[in-house]
Design a protein around this motif. Sequence first.
Motif, PDB file in Angstrom:
ATOM      1  N   VAL A  35       0.845  -1.192   0.000  1.00 47.73           N
ATOM      2  CA  VAL A  35       0.000   0.000   0.000  1.00 47.73           C
ATOM      3  C   VAL A  35       0.881   1.243   0.000  1.00 47.73           C
ATOM      4  O   VAL A  35       1.883   1.320   0.709  1.00 47.73           O
ATOM      5  N   ILE A  36       0.469   2.231  -0.804  1.00 47.14           N
ATOM      6  CA  ILE A  36       1.130   3.537  -0.828  1.00 47.14           C
ATOM      7  C   ILE A  36       0.660   4.321   0.396  1.00 47.14           C
ATOM      8  O   ILE A  36      -0.542   4.511   0.581  1.00 47.14           O
ATOM      9  N   THR A  37       1.610   4.775   1.221  1.00 48.58           N
ATOM     10  CA  THR A  37       1.229   5.569   2.388  1.00 48.58           C
ATOM     11  C   THR A  37       1.586   7.044   2.236  1.00 48.58           C
ATOM     12  O   THR A  37       1.115   7.864   3.010  1.00 48.58           O
ATOM     13  N   ARG A  38       2.419   7.357   1.220  1.00 45.15           N
ATOM     14  CA  ARG A  38       2.775   8.757   1.011  1.00 45.15           C
ATOM     15  C   ARG A  38       3.259   8.965  -0.407  1.00 45.15           C
ATOM     16  O   ARG A  38       3.965   8.125  -0.966  1.00 45.15           O
ATOM     17  N   ARG A  51      -2.310   8.195  -1.795  1.00 41.80           N
ATOM     18  CA  ARG A  51      -2.240   7.522  -0.498  1.00 41.80           C
ATOM     19  C   ARG A  51      -3.399   6.529  -0.408  1.00 41.80           C
ATOM     20  O   ARG A  51      -4.534   6.863  -0.721  1.00 41.80           O
ATOM     21  N   GLY A  52      -3.076   5.308  -0.012  1.00 42.89           N
ATOM     22  CA  GLY A  52      -4.098   4.272   0.107  1.00 42.89           C
ATOM     23  C   GLY A  52      -4.210   3.367  -1.104  1.00 42.89           C
ATOM     24  O   GLY A  52      -4.900   2.350  -1.049  1.00 42.89           O
ATOM     25  N   ASP A  53      -3.539   3.713  -2.208  1.00 41.32           N
ATOM     26  CA  ASP A  53      -3.544   2.822  -3.378  1.00 41.32           C
ATOM     27  C   ASP A  53      -2.924   1.484  -2.997  1.00 41.32           C
ATOM     28  O   ASP A  53      -1.866   1.440  -2.364  1.00 41.32           O
ATOM     29  N   VAL A  54      -3.580   0.401  -3.388  1.00 40.20           N
ATOM     30  CA  VAL A  54      -3.057  -0.947  -3.169  1.00 40.20           C
ATOM     31  C   VAL A  54      -2.399  -1.397  -4.467  1.00 40.20           C
ATOM     32  O   VAL A  54      -3.044  -1.427  -5.522  1.00 40.20           O
ATOM     33  N   ILE A  55      -1.123  -1.718  -4.406  1.00 33.73           N
ATOM     34  CA  ILE A  55      -0.389  -2.129  -5.606  1.00 33.73           C
ATOM     35  C   ILE A  55      -0.668  -3.608  -5.873  1.00 33.73           C
ATOM     36  O   ILE A  55      -0.451  -4.451  -5.001  1.00 33.73           O
ATOM     37  N   VAL A  85      -0.079  -1.600 -11.540  1.00 43.05           N
ATOM     38  CA  VAL A  85      -1.536  -1.738 -11.502  1.00 43.05           C
ATOM     39  C   VAL A  85      -1.918  -1.544 -10.052  1.00 43.05           C
ATOM     40  O   VAL A  85      -1.383  -2.213  -9.168  1.00 43.05           O
ATOM     41  N   VAL A  86      -2.821  -0.586  -9.806  1.00 43.76           N
ATOM     42  CA  VAL A  86      -3.243  -0.282  -8.429  1.00 43.76           C
ATOM     43  C   VAL A  86      -4.749  -0.371  -8.324  1.00 43.76           C
ATOM     44  O   VAL A  86      -5.483  -0.194  -9.297  1.00 43.76           O
ATOM     45  N   ILE A  87      -5.194  -0.671  -7.114  1.00 45.46           N
ATOM     46  CA  ILE A  87      -6.610  -0.621  -6.788  1.00 45.46           C
ATOM     47  C   ILE A  87      -6.810   0.590  -5.903  1.00 45.46           C
ATOM     48  O   ILE A  87      -6.131   0.763  -4.900  1.00 45.46           O
TER      49      ILE A  87
END
Length: 88
Positions: A35-38, A51-55, A85-87
């Motif tokens: 997960v992207i946190t920043r 922020r919050g994107d799930v890879i 690819v992100v969710i």
Amino acid sequence: MGGPTVHSVRLHREYPGQPWGIRLVGGVDLNAPLVITRCQVGSPAEGELHRGDVIRKINEYDSRDLRHKDAQSLFRNAGNTIDLVVIR
């Protein structure tokens, strides 16, 4: 409203070694999704990742099979372009 959506993202940087501008948590070794946190302002990730994107994929690799350090290595050694690819 809608549920999560899948997005394909291609990041570009000026030179190998330039930071992508993200902070990443998770990995199969941590039993958590990547997960992207920043996302840093002025970085290649700004406006592309959130922020919050799930890879889900880093280039051709399914992130559900990646340890945290392997994901970091893929970003570090990607050259000037990386496909994700992100969710969201």
